[in-house]
Design an enzyme around this catalytic site. Structure first.
Site, PDB file in Angstrom:
ATOM      1  N   LEU A 241       2.387  38.386   8.150  1.00 22.71           N
ATOM      2  CA  LEU A 241       2.774  38.506   6.951  1.00 22.71           C
ATOM      3  C   LEU A 241       2.129  37.565   5.784  1.00 22.71           C
ATOM      4  CD1 LEU A 241       4.804  39.828   8.560  1.00 22.71           C
ATOM      5  CD2 LEU A 241       6.226  39.291   6.672  1.00 22.71           C
ATOM      6  N   THR A 278       8.154  37.220   0.786  1.00 27.84           N
ATOM      7  CA  THR A 278       7.047  36.536   2.034  1.00 27.84           C
ATOM      8  C   THR A 278       6.205  35.601   0.884  1.00 27.84           C
ATOM      9  OG1 THR A 278       6.632  38.405   3.214  1.00 27.84           O
ATOM     10  CG2 THR A 278       4.839  36.858   3.157  1.00 27.84           C
ATOM     11  N   GLU A 282       5.734  31.404   1.288  1.00 32.62           N
ATOM     12  CA  GLU A 282       4.710  30.873   1.318  1.00 32.62           C
ATOM     13  C   GLU A 282       4.169  29.937   0.134  1.00 32.62           C
ATOM     14  OE1 GLU A 282       3.063  30.928   4.109  1.00 32.62           O
ATOM     15  OE2 GLU A 282       3.839  32.489   4.944  1.00 32.62           O
ATOM     16  N   HIS A 285       5.782  26.782   0.953  1.00 30.53           N
ATOM     17  CA  HIS A 285       4.901  25.659   1.800  1.00 30.53           C
ATOM     18  C   HIS A 285       3.701  24.994   0.547  1.00 30.53           C
ATOM     19  CE1 HIS A 285       6.153  26.617   5.594  1.00 30.53           C
ATOM     20  NE2 HIS A 285       5.868  28.019   5.559  1.00 30.53           N
ATOM     21  N   TRP A 293      13.936  25.311  10.282  1.00 29.81           N
ATOM     22  CA  TRP A 293      14.317  24.890  11.371  1.00 29.81           C
ATOM     23  C   TRP A 293      13.856  23.691  12.071  1.00 29.81           C
ATOM     24  CZ3 TRP A 293      11.668  28.939  10.307  1.00 29.81           C
ATOM     25  CH2 TRP A 293      10.431  29.205  10.983  1.00 29.81           C
ATOM     26  N   THR A 309      20.022  21.035   4.152  1.00 27.89           N
ATOM     27  CA  THR A 309      20.010  22.099   5.132  1.00 27.89           C
ATOM     28  C   THR A 309      20.433  21.731   6.589  1.00 27.89           C
ATOM     29  OG1 THR A 309      17.848  21.549   5.637  1.00 27.89           O
ATOM     30  CG2 THR A 309      18.046  22.938   3.824  1.00 27.89           C
ATOM     31  N   GLN A 312      19.344  23.414  12.703  1.00 28.82           N
ATOM     32  CA  GLN A 312      19.646  24.767  13.420  1.00 28.82           C
ATOM     33  C   GLN A 312      18.611  24.929  14.422  1.00 28.82           C
ATOM     34  OE1 GLN A 312      18.518  27.694   9.939  1.00 28.82           O
ATOM     35  NE2 GLN A 312      17.004  28.380  11.196  1.00 28.82           N
ATOM     36  N   ASP A 345      13.681  40.017   4.214  1.00 27.11           N
ATOM     37  CA  ASP A 345      13.644  39.943   2.571  1.00 27.11           C
ATOM     38  C   ASP A 345      15.012  39.905   2.070  1.00 27.11           C
ATOM     39  OD1 ASP A 345      10.936  39.598   2.873  1.00 27.11           O
ATOM     40  OD2 ASP A 345      10.489  40.840   1.274  1.00 27.11           O
TER      41      ASP A 345
END
Length: 373
Positions: A241, A278, A282, A285, A293, A309, A312, A345
Site C-alpha cells: 500500500l 495510508t 506513512e 513514519h 505493536w 499506547t 499489544q 481505513d
C-alpha cells in the site's frame, strides 16, 4: 507501549501479482521485509542498537510473517517502511548512526515534554509526484486534494470519526498542530500547483529498489526534501500500500510513496483503503512514529517508544471490535484505532498525545527546516 520492552523482527513474504492491479483486503506494510533483509545481510546492522526503537531488536526471532492471498489479492495490509529502513542500515553506517542519535533525542524530548507547548500551526508544503504507466494511474487533481484534506483533519484531530475513540482513551487523543498544503512555489521560484506528472515505462515499482524516486530509473527526482514533503503516487508491486523513509536518511530518497488505489478518497481509491489513511500512516513514519505493536510478531515484547499506547501482540487487521485483548492488556485491549496500526481505513482515527510529542521532537530535530519553511 512500554519503552523498556525490546523489539523483535519478522519477514513479510509477499507473493508477486504478475503486474495485476492488487486490491488488498487487509492493511499491509513492507517495512519488516527490509529489516529482515538487512539483518541477515549486514554485520553493521546487527551491531547497531537504537536504530528503530529504544532497544536492539530481538535477533532470535527469525519467523516469517507471510501475507496470504486469495484470488490474487493480499488479505493483509502491507507497509514497506521497516524494510526500507533496514535496507538503508545495510548500505549506510551514517544512516545507522543518525537513527541512534534521532531516537536518543526523541526519548530525551519525551522525558521533558509531556504536552505540546507550541501553539502555532506548522504548515508543510507538499509536492505530489504522480508517476503513471496505465492511464488510470494518472489520478486527477481532485483525488490529490482529497488526500490533503484528509491529512489536515487527521493531524488536527478534526476528523469526524474521532468520536468513535473508546471513552477510556478520549483524553489521550492528540492534535499535532500540523497542516499540509500543495506547494504553490516550485524549487526555482515559479508558481506551481504542487503536482508533477510523469509517464513511465515501469509497470509497477518495488519499494526496496526505490526507483520511483529517480528519473534515471523511470521515476521522478524529489524536490528539495528539507523544503517539501515529497509524496510519490504510483503502482506498487507485491500488494504494497505504501512506504516511507524515517528521518535521517538520504535526501535524494526522502519522502513517502503511496499506491495509486490507496490515495485520497475518490477516483481510484479502493475499499477498504479508500479514506486516505495510508498516507496518514506513512507520514507518521516520516515524522518518526513507529508501528504501534513494536514489530515483534506477537511476542508482546516490542515497543513503539511512547508510553500512552497499550502493549499489544501484533498488528491488527480489518475492523476489530473493542475491546480486542492481547498480551494480557485487558480490560481495554489494543488501541487498534490508532493510525499506526494496520486496520482498515474506517477503523483508524487517532494519534495519542505522546505520539504528537514524538512528532514534535522530530520537527524540533531532524525536520526542523519545516518550522521556518
Amino acid at each position: 507501549m512500554n519503552t523498556e520492552k525490546n523489539k523483535s523482527t519478522n519477514t513479510l513474504g509477499i507473493e508477486d501479482s504478475n503486474n495485476k492491479i492488487e486490491l488488498p483486503k487487509r492493511r499491509t506494510c513492507g517495512t519488516m521485509e527490509v529489516h529482515e533483509k538487512l539483518k541477515n545481510d549486514s554485520a553493521i546492522y546487527g551491531e547497531n542498537e537504537n536504530v528503530y526503537g529504544g532497544n536492539k531488536m530481538n535477533q532470535q526471532n527469525t519467523n516469517t510473517h507471510q501475507t496470504e492471498t486469495k484470488g490474487g489479492m493480499p488479505n493483509k495490509r502491507t507497509c514497506g517502511t521497516i524494510e526500507v529502513h533496514e535496507e538503508l542500515l545495510k548500505k549506510s553506517k551514517r544512516y545507522a548512526d543518525a537513527r541512534k542519535k534521532i531516537e536518543s533525542e526523541a526519548q530525551n524530548f519525551l522525558r521533558t515534554n509531556r504536552i505540546l507547548e507550541r501553539q502555532q500551526i506548522v504548515k508543510i508544503p507538499v509536492v505530489v509526484h504522480v508517476v503513471w504507466n496505465a492511464i488510470e494511474e494518472n489520478i486527477p487533481d481532485t483525488q490529490i486534494q482529497s488526500q490533503i484534506d484528509i491529512l489536515n483533519r487527521d493531524y488536527r484531530k478534526k476528523n469526524s470519526d474521532v468520536s468513535k475513540v473508546p471513552e477510556v482513551w478520549k483524553d489521550l487523543v492528540g492534535d499535532a498542530r500540523i497542516e499540509f498544503y500543495l506547494a504553490n512555489i516550485d524549487p526555482e521560484g515559479n508558481q506551481s500547483n504542487g503536482i508533477t506528472r510523469t509517464q513511465s515505462s515501469v509497470e509497477a515499482f518495488n519499494h526496496l529498489a526505490d526507483d520511483v524516486k529517480s528519473v534515471a530509473k523511470g521515476g521522478v527526482d524529489p524536490w528539495p526534501s528539507d523544503r517539501y514533503l515529497n509524496i510519490w503516487v504510483c503502482r506498487l508491486n507485491r500488494g504494497l500500500l505504501g512506504y516511507s523513509q524515517f528521518p535521517g536518511g538520504p535526501p535524494e530518497t526522502d519522502g513517502v510513496v503511496i499506491g495509486y488505489t490507496y490515495f485520497g478518497t475518490n477516483g481510484t481509491a479502493t475499499h477498504p483503503f479508500h479514506l486516505g489513511r495510508t498516507a496518514t500512516h506513512e507520514i507518521g513514519h516520516w515524522l518518526n512514529l513507529n508501528h504501534i505493536w513494536g514489530d515483534d510478531m506477537g511476542a508482546c515484547s516490542g515497543s513503539d517508544n511512547v508510553s500512552d499506547t497499550p502493549n499489544q501482540g501484533d498488528s491488527n487487521d480489518g475492523s476489530p471490535d473493542f475491546p480486542h485483548i492481547t498480551c494480557d492488556n485487558g480490560p481495554n485491549g489494543d488501541m487498534f484505532m490508532n493510525y499506526m496500526d494496520y486496520v482498515n481505513d474506517d477503523s483508524m482515527f487517532m494519534f495519542t498525545v505522546e505520539q504528537v510529542i514524538r512528532m514534535e521532537a522530530c520537527l524540533q530535530g531532524p525536520r526542523s527546516s519545516f518550522l521556518n519553511n
